[in-house]
Design an enzyme around this catalytic site. Structure first.
Site, PDB file in Angstrom:
ATOM      1  N   SER A   1       0.847  -1.189   0.000  1.00 28.92           N
ATOM      2  CA  SER A   1       0.000   0.000   0.000  1.00 28.92           C
ATOM      3  C   SER A   1       0.881   1.237   0.000  1.00 28.92           C
ATOM      4  CB  SER A   1      -0.883   0.008   1.251  1.00 28.92           C
ATOM      5  OG  SER A   1      -1.432   1.285   1.510  1.00 28.92           O
TER       6      SER A   1
ATOM      7  N   TYR B   1      -0.742  -0.088  10.708  1.00 33.23           N
ATOM      8  CA  TYR B   1      -1.036  -0.517   9.337  1.00 33.23           C
ATOM      9  C   TYR B   1       0.126  -0.194   8.409  1.00 33.23           C
ATOM     10  CZ  TYR B   1      -3.285  -0.756   4.752  1.00 33.23           C
ATOM     11  OH  TYR B   1      -3.584  -1.051   3.434  1.00 33.23           O
TER      12      TYR B   1
END
Length: 311
Positions: free
Chosen positions: A153, A179
């Site tokens: 990501s 994350y």
């Protein structure tokens, strides 16, 4: 080093990327293949002739896709549970042409740990996929031109891997930092596989799919969604121009998994179907791959940190 480019832009779909590619007889695993980007990844690979195993926590969720796509099957896999990962690997037989580490969780609001004491985002997004790759190493090595694709990501630009406190034992838990760290770890996984398994002919690359409306965002609060421009003041989802459809988001994944344009390419990071420039990470950086995400020394250190846990 010259960056690799392809003729596909950011709006290309997964099916368009694999148009004319014949994957007949090739066997692939897609984790998280029953929803979101995983569904479109499975559709594109299956449409090109691959035999796809959908690895998902609840195989029943994949039944509609299995019925839609002949040659696919669904098998239980909980990446946060290393016993489940071992069982999946033990049940696998024969060569494996492609392992697509697609599944993930994002921004869990509370600090949760798996049975090994790993923070749950890191356990699911990285450790489970690391254990899966290690457990399937011999199956990958037995294939002709095996590839591993790790879906990361743009969040990897925001935080490196904190080797001093990876499980948030000393610092306050931050859902986004956790994350981001897990997504950096995902890129480091591809770098580690590329360097350690190159002699086995195994290629490994990582990618960012872009921003897409999927259930990955289910833990994000309204304020965060609004800050991203993905929700209006009334709580309704909106789609900004820079968002992609799931089929567009899966394009870079299948490019790395199966396109002949990427033959013999390994240890790289792609977004929008192009290789990304290595940049300094930071809060204002929007594109590229952070130096800390592709640092070979960090990849080795992370591999050595995780290996005793999965054995």
């Amino acid at each position: 080093m010259t960056l690799i480019t392809t003729p596909f832009g950011m709006r290309a779909t997964a099916a368009e990327v694999l148009d004319g590619v014949d994957l007949s007889g090739r066997r692939m695993i897609v984790t998280g293949g029953s929803s979101g980007l995983g569904v479109e990844t499975v559709r594109a690979l299956s449409g090109a002739g691959a035999q796809v195993t959908i690895a998902t926590r609840n195989p029943a969720d994949a039944e509609p896709l299995v019925k839609e796509l002949p040659g696919t099957r669904a098998v239980a896999l909980d990446l946060a549970d290393l016993a489940s990962v071992r069982a999946f690997c033990d049940d696998w037989s024969g060569p494996l042409d492609g392992l697509i580490a697609n599944a993930g969780v994002m921004m869990l609001p509370t600090h949760q740990l798996n049975a090994q004491g790993w923070e749950m985002q890191l356990a699911t997004n990285y450790l489970g996929h690391f254990a899966l790759a290690v457990g399937l190493h011999s199956a990958l090595r037995a294939a002709e031109k095996p590839r591993v694709v790790v879906v990361s990501s743009g969040a990897q630009l925001r935080a490196g891997f904190d080797f001093d406190d990876p499980q948030f034992e000393r610092h306050a838990y931050n859902p986004f930092v956790a994350y981001a760290q897990s997504k950096t770890a995902d890129v480091l996984l591809a770098v580690g596989i590329s360097s350690r398994w190159a002699e086995d002919g195994i290629a490994a690359n990582a990618c960012a799919p872009g921003v897409i409306h999927t259930n990955l965002a289910r833990h994000m609060d309204q304020a965060t969604m609004q800050a991203l421009g993905a929700m209006d003041e009334d709580g309704n989802l909106v789609t900004p121009d820079h968002f992609k459809t799931p089929a567009q988001g899966a394009a870079t994944t299948v490019l790395l998994a199966a396109s002949p344009l990427l033959d013999n390419v390994t240890g790289r990071y792609f977004e929008d179907n192009q290789e990304s420039e290595v940049v300094d990470g930071g809060p204002d950086v929007m594109v590229g791959v952070a130096k800390w995400s592709v640092d070979p020394a960090a990849a080795d250190r992370l591999w050595d940190y995780a290996l005793p846990v999965v054995r």
